[in-house]
Motif scaffolding. Structure first.
Motif, PDB file in Angstrom:
ATOM      1  N   ASP A  17       0.843  -1.192   0.000  1.00  0.00           N
ATOM      2  CA  ASP A  17       0.000   0.000   0.000  1.00  0.00           C
ATOM      3  C   ASP A  17       0.879   1.243   0.000  1.00  0.00           C
ATOM      4  OD1 ASP A  17      -1.783   2.089   0.539  1.00  0.00           O
ATOM      5  OD2 ASP A  17      -3.013   0.875   1.869  1.00  0.00           O
ATOM      6  N   THR A  19       0.302   4.119   0.776  1.00  0.00           N
ATOM      7  CA  THR A  19       0.098   5.003   1.929  1.00  0.00           C
ATOM      8  C   THR A  19       1.345   5.046   2.805  1.00  0.00           C
ATOM      9  OG1 THR A  19      -2.280   4.531   1.956  1.00  0.00           O
ATOM     10  CG2 THR A  19      -1.321   5.446   3.970  1.00  0.00           C
ATOM     11  N   ASP A 121      -7.789   4.284  -3.509  1.00  0.00           N
ATOM     12  CA  ASP A 121      -7.265   2.991  -3.060  1.00  0.00           C
ATOM     13  C   ASP A 121      -7.192   2.004  -4.224  1.00  0.00           C
ATOM     14  OD1 ASP A 121      -7.025   3.589  -0.219  1.00  0.00           O
ATOM     15  OD2 ASP A 121      -9.205   3.622  -0.187  1.00  0.00           O
ATOM     16  N   ASP A 151      -2.409   5.604  -3.019  1.00  0.00           N
ATOM     17  CA  ASP A 151      -2.560   6.458  -1.842  1.00  0.00           C
ATOM     18  C   ASP A 151      -3.090   7.800  -2.309  1.00  0.00           C
ATOM     19  OD1 ASP A 151      -2.297   7.605   0.738  1.00  0.00           O
ATOM     20  OD2 ASP A 151      -0.374   8.458   0.153  1.00  0.00           O
ATOM     21  N   GLY A 187      -0.286  12.803   0.194  1.00  0.00           N
ATOM     22  CA  GLY A 187      -0.009  11.378   0.269  1.00  0.00           C
ATOM     23  C   GLY A 187       1.327  11.037  -0.373  1.00  0.00           C
TER      24      GLY A 187
END
Length: 222
Positions: A17, A19, A121, A151, A187
């Motif tokens: 991910d 993120t 996402d 992200d 992000g």
């Protein structure tokens, strides 16, 4: 009877991910195990990433280029306007004991582009191919697929510092002014052309000529 090389028992990598790229020293890491065999044709046999089948990825609109000079490692990078290279990802294969039980490790250092900008996402799937060649040239190849989740940016609550009253307006020479604080975060995609704008489409006609200032730079209404 000629035997063939074999690739088997591949452990699928976990999804990563983007993120977590936004964290201090953030690097995405995943990997797995893979078994292989050259059969009886061992002399001159080799394991390598297939340089002819690399995924087409972009980062900030720039095509990711690949360095495959080391057959056991793929290095993906982009080049900025000044000619400096920036690592995007790496993929490494190793078999320390040379016994047919290997491991691969995928690392990602910068966010890659995802097709849908409205899905914060959105998963992006791509694959690299591991190739085993035995001593007399027989080849087997196996794709190892990776999934990278996007992200998206986020914005906090806008807190006005004061309230304005229209009865202070007297003619064209007067104006109202208010200010406050807005927290926001681009992000993991902060280094690839990120920007912040007011959305003009949701403003009433009365406010179409608003100029918005964030810190020391002015962002136009769009």
């Amino acid at each position: 009877h000629d035997d063939q090389p074999v690739i088997e028992n591949i452990t699928a990598p976990q999804k990563v991910d983007e993120t977590f790229l936004d964290m201090p020293n953030g690097v995405l890491v995943t990997g797995g195990h893979v078994d292989y065999s050259f059969g009886r044709d061992v002399d001159g046999a080799k394991v390598e990433w297939d340089a002819a089948q690399l995924p087409k990825l972009t980062c900030g609109g720039q095509e990711v280029q690949y360095d495959t000079s080391d057959p056991h490692q793929v290095r993906g990078f982009i080049v900025d306007a000044g000619g400096k290279e920036h690592d995007v990802l790496s993929l490494t294969f190793s078999d320390k004991n040379g016994d047919g039980h290997g491991h691969y490790v995928y690392k990602q250092f910068i966010a890659v582009d995802h097709p849908d900008p409205t899905d914060h996402d959105e998963p992006l799937d791509f694959a690299f191919n591991l190739k085993v060649t035995d001593g007399d040239g027989d080849v087997v190849s196996q794709a190892i697929s990776f999934r990278v989740e996007d992200d998206g940016p986020c914005a906090g609550l806008f807190v006005p510092a004061n309230v304005v009253f229209e009865d202070t307006l007297r003619g064209d020479a007067h104006m109202m002014q208010a200010n406050g604080n807005l927290s926001y975060d681009f992000g993991a995609d902060h280094n690839v052309g990120a920007d912040i704008f007011w959305d003009k489409s949701v403003l009433a006609d009365t406010f179409k000529d608003v100029n918005a200032t964030f810190g020391k730079s002015t962002s136009p209404v769009e």
